[in-house]
Design a protein around this motif. Sequence first.
Motif, PDB file in Angstrom:
ATOM      1  N   ALA A  51       8.070 119.642  57.464  1.00  8.26           N
ATOM      2  CA  ALA A  51       7.839 118.287  57.962  1.00  8.26           C
ATOM      3  C   ALA A  51       9.169 117.606  58.249  1.00  8.26           C
ATOM      4  O   ALA A  51      10.191 117.914  57.628  1.00  8.26           O
ATOM      5  CB  ALA A  51       7.045 117.478  56.940  1.00  8.26           C
ATOM      6  N   ALA A  57       7.838 113.694  52.976  1.00  8.90           N
ATOM      7  CA  ALA A  57       6.773 114.541  52.411  1.00  8.90           C
ATOM      8  C   ALA A  57       7.241 115.125  51.091  1.00  8.90           C
ATOM      9  O   ALA A  57       8.265 115.806  51.010  1.00  8.90           O
ATOM     10  CB  ALA A  57       6.422 115.656  53.390  1.00  8.90           C
ATOM     11  N   HIS A  64       1.593 116.771  59.397  1.00 13.78           N
ATOM     12  CA  HIS A  64       2.445 116.318  60.504  1.00 13.78           C
ATOM     13  C   HIS A  64       2.130 117.061  61.800  1.00 13.78           C
ATOM     14  O   HIS A  64       2.564 116.634  62.875  1.00 13.78           O
ATOM     15  CB  HIS A  64       3.915 116.522  60.147  1.00 13.78           C
ATOM     16  CG  HIS A  64       4.271 117.947  59.869  1.00 13.78           C
ATOM     17  ND1 HIS A  64       4.016 118.557  58.653  1.00 13.78           N
ATOM     18  CD2 HIS A  64       4.826 118.889  60.660  1.00 13.78           C
ATOM     19  CE1 HIS A  64       4.418 119.810  58.717  1.00 13.78           C
ATOM     20  NE2 HIS A  64       4.913 120.050  59.925  1.00 13.78           N
TER      21      HIS A  64
END
Length: 536
Positions: A51, A57, A64
């Motif tokens: 991500a 995250a 994502h």
Amino acid sequence: MATASVAFKSREDHRKQIELEEARKAGLAPAEVDEDGKEINPHIPQYMSSAPWYLNAERPSLKHQRKWKSDPNYTKSWYDRGAKIYHADKYRKGACENCGAMTHSAKSCMERPRKKGAKWTNFHIAPDEKIEMFELDYDGKRDRWNGFDAATYARVIERYEARDEARRKYLKEQQLKKLEEKNNKQNVEEEVSDDDEDNDALKVDEAKVDESKQMDFAKVEKRVRTTGGGSTGTVRNLRIREDTAKYLLNLDVNSAYYDPKTRSMREDPLPDADPNEKFYGGDNQYRVSGQALEFKKLNIHAWEAFEKGQDIHMQAAPSQAELLYKNFKVIKDKLKSRMKDAIMEKYGNSATEEVLPKELLLGQSEKQVEYDRAGRVVKGMETSLPKSKYEEDVYINNHTSVWGSWWKDHQWGYKCCKQTIRNSYCTGAAGIEAAEEAADLMKANVARKAASEEMPTPTEGKRLATWGTDIPDDLVLDQKKLDDALKKEDKRRKEEKDERKRKYNVKWDDEVTLEEMEAYRMKKIHNDDPMKDFLH
């Protein structure tokens, strides 16, 4: 699977992470789980699974990659087909001139054309349609099945079923007509047998009708309109359906883990089942048995030997690693047997202290011997003569004796021609004479060479010329004159390279001595000489 954290990792942690990813891809370790408890495919590339940093995250996930923002204006509803909202009693200004509805114009009217001059009545005026405006998203605009009502397909099924029923009814009527015609022509006894045959024919025709509705996927037809030829068709059964898949052996969710990507299941799905009736016991069962276990031991031996300083690598030199492993096992067995003998020699072996009698040791044999009533041997004690691996009494290539009938100088040969080369052609007495003459000539040459080596000719420090082809025996070069000629040749070559040092008055001398000729030959550069670039 790359983790979401970007913290610093040591080399050991990085190596463990790579090994874990490889195990997940091979199906040896369970897949990683995201925040929602869903498994992440280990074969997804890192640039897709990792991500961006601005999403913060904390755990690995694939959110994502999905569309997490939804527009409230988008809808999944569809138009209400054929809905009406209002039915006017009289014609309204601006309405359709054909049907009287306010929701469309006369150009786009789908109603029956109205006769000119006809009066407007409530019966002629069509109701207004329900007009809706939806704001669809990207997928909704391109969905070809959006708004499809599955209930409308029931009419298609009913139509086809009615057609098939009518076809079957028509075929039965035709068969009954044929039966009636046959019954009128035959007797009562023959009618019984005819009825059975006609019923069978009727059943066969009905079966053909039923089969005609089914597609024959296993049928393979020949291509006739293609340049490459070959066969066409679809083979439906791609595997044996009697083989139960691994994930169907135990439907419990908490049973052995199954990786669908690699189709591997490490643990036993049925650990409590009878091992005699169990066909599959997990992939680990194959990894610890047979050649897989030997290959695993070979890898472990290569790793341990490399850690101890031995130059061995399983992937770079597999043959060398296998040979060293075999030698290691032989040496290990010798050490074990030597240790066993030493212990038995020191402490003794109580199991073999009693010496067996010679009658038992030498009187037993695996040969079957037959005796007659008087005790005489009938069969089984015949002495067998040892046989040679070569064919006996077989003469090849014009030989009159077999191979191995003559021996000389630690070599076998043929007695007829005294040759030591196997499968050679026999030369007879002429070959023996030629071989003896060649041996005598060789002995004479060896003796002459030995005599010449014992009396060397003194050169008295003289140097012979090496140029030309025909060298006279009395040609001798003077070493001092040869050195002067070499210096003179070097000087001449330097003048040729540098034109500024060339003199105006050049004197030529036509007389060339042997030393000058030797110096020119020694300084000359040959084009085919591999060392010409190193000569100065």
